[in-house]
Motif scaffolding. Sequence first.
Motif, PDB file in Angstrom:
ATOM      1  N   GLN A  40       7.960 -28.006 -27.179  1.00 55.93           N
ATOM      2  CA  GLN A  40       7.860 -26.976 -26.160  1.00 55.93           C
ATOM      3  C   GLN A  40       8.474 -25.651 -26.604  1.00 55.93           C
ATOM      4  O   GLN A  40       7.943 -24.582 -26.282  1.00 55.93           O
ATOM      5  CB  GLN A  40       8.530 -27.455 -24.868  1.00 55.93           C
ATOM      6  N   THR A  41       9.567 -25.698 -27.335  1.00 55.51           N
ATOM      7  CA  THR A  41      10.178 -24.452 -27.801  1.00 55.51           C
ATOM      8  C   THR A  41       9.245 -23.718 -28.743  1.00 55.51           C
ATOM      9  O   THR A  41       9.087 -22.491 -28.655  1.00 55.51           O
ATOM     10  CB  THR A  41      11.528 -24.725 -28.486  1.00 55.51           C
ATOM     11  N   ASN A  42       8.610 -24.442 -29.671  1.00 51.30           N
ATOM     12  CA  ASN A  42       7.659 -23.801 -30.578  1.00 51.30           C
ATOM     13  C   ASN A  42       6.516 -23.153 -29.813  1.00 51.30           C
ATOM     14  O   ASN A  42       6.080 -22.033 -30.134  1.00 51.30           O
ATOM     15  CB  ASN A  42       7.115 -24.822 -31.576  1.00 51.30           C
ATOM     16  N   LEU A  43       6.013 -23.840 -28.787  1.00 52.01           N
ATOM     17  CA  LEU A  43       4.933 -23.283 -27.974  1.00 52.01           C
ATOM     18  C   LEU A  43       5.408 -22.064 -27.183  1.00 52.01           C
ATOM     19  O   LEU A  43       4.722 -21.035 -27.115  1.00 52.01           O
ATOM     20  CB  LEU A  43       4.396 -24.356 -27.025  1.00 52.01           C
ATOM     21  N   LEU A  44       6.582 -22.156 -26.586  1.00 52.63           N
ATOM     22  CA  LEU A  44       7.103 -21.059 -25.777  1.00 52.63           C
ATOM     23  C   LEU A  44       7.417 -19.826 -26.619  1.00 52.63           C
ATOM     24  O   LEU A  44       7.240 -18.693 -26.157  1.00 52.63           O
ATOM     25  CB  LEU A  44       8.363 -21.521 -25.036  1.00 52.63           C
ATOM     26  N   LEU A  45       7.868 -20.025 -27.848  1.00 48.58           N
ATOM     27  CA  LEU A  45       8.109 -18.884 -28.731  1.00 48.58           C
ATOM     28  C   LEU A  45       6.814 -18.142 -29.034  1.00 48.58           C
ATOM     29  O   LEU A  45       6.799 -16.905 -29.122  1.00 48.58           O
ATOM     30  CB  LEU A  45       8.762 -19.353 -30.036  1.00 48.58           C
ATOM     31  N   MET A  85      15.027 -35.253 -17.331  1.00 52.13           N
ATOM     32  CA  MET A  85      14.695 -33.848 -17.114  1.00 52.13           C
ATOM     33  C   MET A  85      13.587 -33.308 -18.025  1.00 52.13           C
ATOM     34  O   MET A  85      12.792 -32.465 -17.573  1.00 52.13           O
ATOM     35  CB  MET A  85      15.948 -32.987 -17.264  1.00 52.13           C
ATOM     36  N   PRO A  86      13.495 -33.711 -19.293  1.00 54.83           N
ATOM     37  CA  PRO A  86      12.458 -33.128 -20.161  1.00 54.83           C
ATOM     38  C   PRO A  86      11.039 -33.211 -19.611  1.00 54.83           C
ATOM     39  O   PRO A  86      10.332 -32.185 -19.595  1.00 54.83           O
ATOM     40  CB  PRO A  86      12.618 -33.906 -21.470  1.00 54.83           C
ATOM     41  N   PRO A  87      10.554 -34.381 -19.134  1.00 53.07           N
ATOM     42  CA  PRO A  87       9.190 -34.395 -18.573  1.00 53.07           C
ATOM     43  C   PRO A  87       9.034 -33.486 -17.366  1.00 53.07           C
ATOM     44  O   PRO A  87       7.965 -32.883 -17.176  1.00 53.07           O
ATOM     45  CB  PRO A  87       8.994 -35.873 -18.189  1.00 53.07           C
ATOM     46  N   ARG A  88      10.068 -33.368 -16.563  1.00 55.24           N
ATOM     47  CA  ARG A  88      10.001 -32.492 -15.394  1.00 55.24           C
ATOM     48  C   ARG A  88       9.910 -31.026 -15.817  1.00 55.24           C
ATOM     49  O   ARG A  88       9.182 -30.237 -15.196  1.00 55.24           O
ATOM     50  CB  ARG A  88      11.219 -32.714 -14.493  1.00 55.24           C
ATOM     51  N   LEU A  89      10.640 -30.655 -16.854  1.00 50.73           N
ATOM     52  CA  LEU A  89      10.592 -29.273 -17.323  1.00 50.73           C
ATOM     53  C   LEU A  89       9.228 -28.960 -17.941  1.00 50.73           C
ATOM     54  O   LEU A  89       8.722 -27.843 -17.809  1.00 50.73           O
ATOM     55  CB  LEU A  89      11.711 -29.020 -18.338  1.00 50.73           C
ATOM     56  N   ILE A  90       8.626 -29.942 -18.596  1.00 53.56           N
ATOM     57  CA  ILE A  90       7.294 -29.739 -19.165  1.00 53.56           C
ATOM     58  C   ILE A  90       6.281 -29.456 -18.061  1.00 53.56           C
ATOM     59  O   ILE A  90       5.397 -28.604 -18.211  1.00 53.56           O
ATOM     60  CB  ILE A  90       6.861 -30.975 -19.984  1.00 53.56           C
ATOM     61  N   ARG A  91       6.411 -30.161 -16.936  1.00 56.73           N
ATOM     62  CA  ARG A  91       5.444 -29.998 -15.843  1.00 56.73           C
ATOM     63  C   ARG A  91       5.749 -28.797 -14.945  1.00 56.73           C
ATOM     64  O   ARG A  91       4.948 -28.470 -14.070  1.00 56.73           O
ATOM     65  CB  ARG A  91       5.419 -31.275 -14.990  1.00 56.73           C
ATOM     66  N   ALA A  92       6.888 -28.162 -15.141  1.00 56.36           N
ATOM     67  CA  ALA A  92       7.261 -27.027 -14.290  1.00 56.36           C
ATOM     68  C   ALA A  92       6.266 -25.878 -14.476  1.00 56.36           C
ATOM     69  O   ALA A  92       6.027 -25.419 -15.596  1.00 56.36           O
ATOM     70  CB  ALA A  92       8.675 -26.561 -14.622  1.00 56.36           C
ATOM     71  N   ARG A  93       5.697 -25.402 -13.383  1.00 57.84           N
ATOM     72  CA  ARG A  93       4.686 -24.344 -13.462  1.00 57.84           C
ATOM     73  C   ARG A  93       5.266 -23.012 -13.898  1.00 57.84           C
ATOM     74  O   ARG A  93       4.568 -22.178 -14.483  1.00 57.84           O
ATOM     75  CB  ARG A  93       4.005 -24.201 -12.098  1.00 57.84           C
ATOM     76  N   TRP A  94       6.540 -22.784 -13.612  1.00 62.19           N
ATOM     77  CA  TRP A  94       7.146 -21.499 -13.919  1.00 62.19           C
ATOM     78  C   TRP A  94       7.400 -21.312 -15.412  1.00 62.19           C
ATOM     79  O   TRP A  94       7.563 -20.174 -15.891  1.00 62.19           O
ATOM     80  CB  TRP A  94       8.461 -21.324 -13.170  1.00 62.19           C
ATOM     81  N   ALA A  98      10.635 -17.060 -21.898  1.00 63.74           N
ATOM     82  CA  ALA A  98      11.986 -16.811 -22.405  1.00 63.74           C
ATOM     83  C   ALA A  98      13.024 -17.598 -21.611  1.00 63.74           C
ATOM     84  O   ALA A  98      13.968 -18.173 -22.173  1.00 63.74           O
ATOM     85  CB  ALA A  98      12.296 -15.315 -22.358  1.00 63.74           C
ATOM     86  N   VAL A  99      12.853 -17.637 -20.286  1.00 61.78           N
ATOM     87  CA  VAL A  99      13.764 -18.415 -19.439  1.00 61.78           C
ATOM     88  C   VAL A  99      13.606 -19.906 -19.731  1.00 61.78           C
ATOM     89  O   VAL A  99      14.594 -20.653 -19.743  1.00 61.78           O
ATOM     90  CB  VAL A  99      13.491 -18.121 -17.949  1.00 61.78           C
ATOM     91  N   ALA A 100      12.378 -20.349 -19.991  1.00 59.63           N
ATOM     92  CA  ALA A 100      12.140 -21.755 -20.293  1.00 59.63           C
ATOM     93  C   ALA A 100      12.799 -22.156 -21.608  1.00 59.63           C
ATOM     94  O   ALA A 100      13.348 -23.265 -21.726  1.00 59.63           O
ATOM     95  CB  ALA A 100      10.640 -22.032 -20.339  1.00 59.63           C
ATOM     96  N   VAL A 101      12.756 -21.277 -22.609  1.00 66.61           N
ATOM     97  CA  VAL A 101      13.447 -21.562 -23.874  1.00 66.61           C
ATOM     98  C   VAL A 101      14.940 -21.725 -23.625  1.00 66.61           C
ATOM     99  O   VAL A 101      15.591 -22.645 -24.159  1.00 66.61           O
ATOM    100  CB  VAL A 101      13.191 -20.434 -24.902  1.00 66.61           C
ATOM    101  N   LEU A 102      15.506 -20.847 -22.796  1.00 66.59           N
ATOM    102  CA  LEU A 102      16.921 -20.963 -22.448  1.00 66.59           C
ATOM    103  C   LEU A 102      17.200 -22.295 -21.753  1.00 66.59           C
ATOM    104  O   LEU A 102      18.235 -22.939 -22.015  1.00 66.59           O
ATOM    105  CB  LEU A 102      17.330 -19.799 -21.542  1.00 66.59           C
TER     106      LEU A 102
END
Length: 303
Positions: free
Chosen positions: A217-222, A18-27, A33-37
């Motif tokens: 990814q969390t650091n970037l999303l924050l 799942m991690p690579p798929r979540l990285i490529r997710a456009r949303w 905030a939803v991505a961090v969750l």
Amino acid sequence: MITAVGLAGYAVLMGVVMPPRLIRARWAHRAPAVAVLAWQGLMVTFVVATALAVYHLAMTERHVHDGLVGLLTACGLAAHTASAGDTPPTFGDVLVIAAPVVVVLLPAGWLIRCAWRARWARARQLDMLTLVGEPAPEYGATIVDYDVPAVYCLGGRSARVVVTRGALDVLTEEQLRAVLEHERAHIAGRHHLLKILVDAFSRAFRGLPLARHAKEQTNLLLEMIADDRALRYHSRDALASAMYEVAAGRTPEVALGAGGSGVLIRLRRVLTPQPRPHRAAWLGIVVATVAAPLLPLMVACVP
């Protein structure tokens, strides 16, 4: 055995697939905030699924088929009726019970250690700022006499926003206000706690793709969440130009900086805004994130 294999496969799905798929997710970048969750949900689900898989591999058939009651009884959290054939638990039984507990205690132990180290590092930085910093009440920040442009914050009870003299020299008033709002968003959102959490998980499960990607990814999303907060009150041009000016500034490891991670990705996002996901879409993601750790519990704990 089938249940154990299924739970192990579920853990692999969460930790590797799942991690690579979540990285490529456009949303993800459109709803940080939803991505961090979602990343937090993957981490919790991996720990739960792994612990239950180990439990089913290690425990006796009697406890496995007893479902949740067997699990609680094995851990000493539920009483069971004694019978003539019952024998006291052996040292081997204790080791078997301890195996799934270790899976949970490992990240918990790292969390305590990382929290203590972060607190010590913040205290050291605050002591240093007391000596070399100059209060700037008009900005709600502390000015440090340093030529390289940098703006960052220290979270916690004694939160502090720090601006170098170099940043004051190159930033306009509007640009400075924009990055200050960015830093206040970090403090208000207690982003330093999430940073400690993902750091602890990455140290507990070194080599796991989820551990590596969740931290990055969390650091970037924050940073993106803080960018969005700043954009409520300031123009995109002001924030983007300020990010560019302070991008090269180095900040303490324990701090969150306006330059931060993934500056080029964030600049592109600020300058070319994308529509946020539809409410039904992000609501579905939230529901899936909450349900993900409950699925292995249902599989493992139902007799």
